[in-house]
Write an enzyme that holds these catalytic residues in place. Structure first.
Site, PDB file in Angstrom:
ATOM      1  CB  CYS A 106      -0.935   0.227   0.854  1.00  0.00           C
ATOM      2  SG  CYS A 106      -1.477   0.733   1.200  1.00  0.00           S
ATOM      3  CG  HIS A 148      -5.731  -1.909  -2.288  1.00  0.00           C
ATOM      4  ND1 HIS A 148      -4.876  -2.753  -1.095  1.00  0.00           N
ATOM      5  CD2 HIS A 148      -5.326  -0.751  -2.142  1.00  0.00           C
ATOM      6  CE1 HIS A 148      -3.221  -1.728  -0.886  1.00  0.00           C
ATOM      7  NE2 HIS A 148      -4.277  -0.400  -0.903  1.00  0.00           N
ATOM      8  CD  GLU A 149      -6.338   2.532  -4.387  1.00  0.00           C
ATOM      9  OE1 GLU A 149      -6.404   3.220  -3.939  1.00  0.00           O
ATOM     10  OE2 GLU A 149      -5.389   1.533  -4.097  1.00  0.00           O
ATOM     11  CG  HIS A 152      -7.243   3.143   0.762  1.00  0.00           C
ATOM     12  ND1 HIS A 152      -6.458   3.560   1.602  1.00  0.00           N
ATOM     13  CD2 HIS A 152      -6.527   2.832  -0.157  1.00  0.00           C
ATOM     14  CE1 HIS A 152      -5.534   2.978   1.864  1.00  0.00           C
ATOM     15  NE2 HIS A 152      -5.492   2.568   0.517  1.00  0.00           N
TER      16      HIS A 152
END
Length: 188
Positions: A106, A148-149, A152
């Protein structure tokens, strides 16, 4: 210089910053199109600068707006050899039950890697700058980058997705392990 310091120099917010623990605010599109375009431009610019310095050609690269200090629901994902995928107000609407677990990194704590279980297929609904809805299915490596994004934007980090009892390892140790051979996720 540590990798996390290099990311900080690129303007990437590092682990522990309050904005990474906040849910990103969606854009009201098309009314906020200009603001969305500005944020996407900043994300693409930052990704471009990082790619010129760090080889992410095999695994891809992604960046969410909170990682550059902007609490809005926007992200970009750059699969290897492909155009960037722009995500505005993304929402995962379906995931496969089939999972895989690979080491992830990350940009907000780039000095470690951690094994994270992820679905091999996801369906994502986004909003275009003009305000229409688009639905796309992503598989394998692209699914990893996208989820993953989106995590966030939902204030989740890969640390929140690791299995209980698993801890991140320093990137130097990762590079020495069999898993740290640099093998990419399958983007097929």
């Amino acid at each position: 210089m540590r990798s996390s310091q290099q990311m900080r120099d690129f303007g990437v917010v590092q682990y522990g910053a309050p904005i990474l623990a906040e849910t990103a605010r969606p854009f009201g599109l098309p009314d906020e199109q200009e603001g969305a375009d500005t944020v996407i431009g900043q994300l693409l610019d930052t990704v471009g600068r990082i790619r010129r310095t760090h080889d992410s050609s095999g695994k891809g690269l992604g960046l969410a707006a909170p990682q550059i200090g902007i609490g809005r629901a926007a992200a970009v994902a750059q699969p290897p050899g492909a155009d960037p995928i722009v995500l505005l107000n993304p929402r995962i609407t379906a995931t496969s039950t089939e999972m895989d677990e690979k080491f992830e990194g990350c940009l907000s704590f780039f000095d470690v890697r951690a094994p994270v279980p992820r679905p091999l297929r996801i369906t994502v609904e986004t909003v275009t700058p003009a305000g229409s809805t688009a639905t796309t299915v992503y598989e394998r490596g692209e699914a990893l980058l996208i989820v993953h994004e989106i995590d966030h934007l939902d204030r989740l980090l890969l640390l929140n997705r690791m299995r209980p009892g698993v801890t991140p390892i320093p990137v130097e140790e990762y590079r020495k392990t069999a898993e740290g051979t640099g093998r990419a996720w399958s983007f097929e």
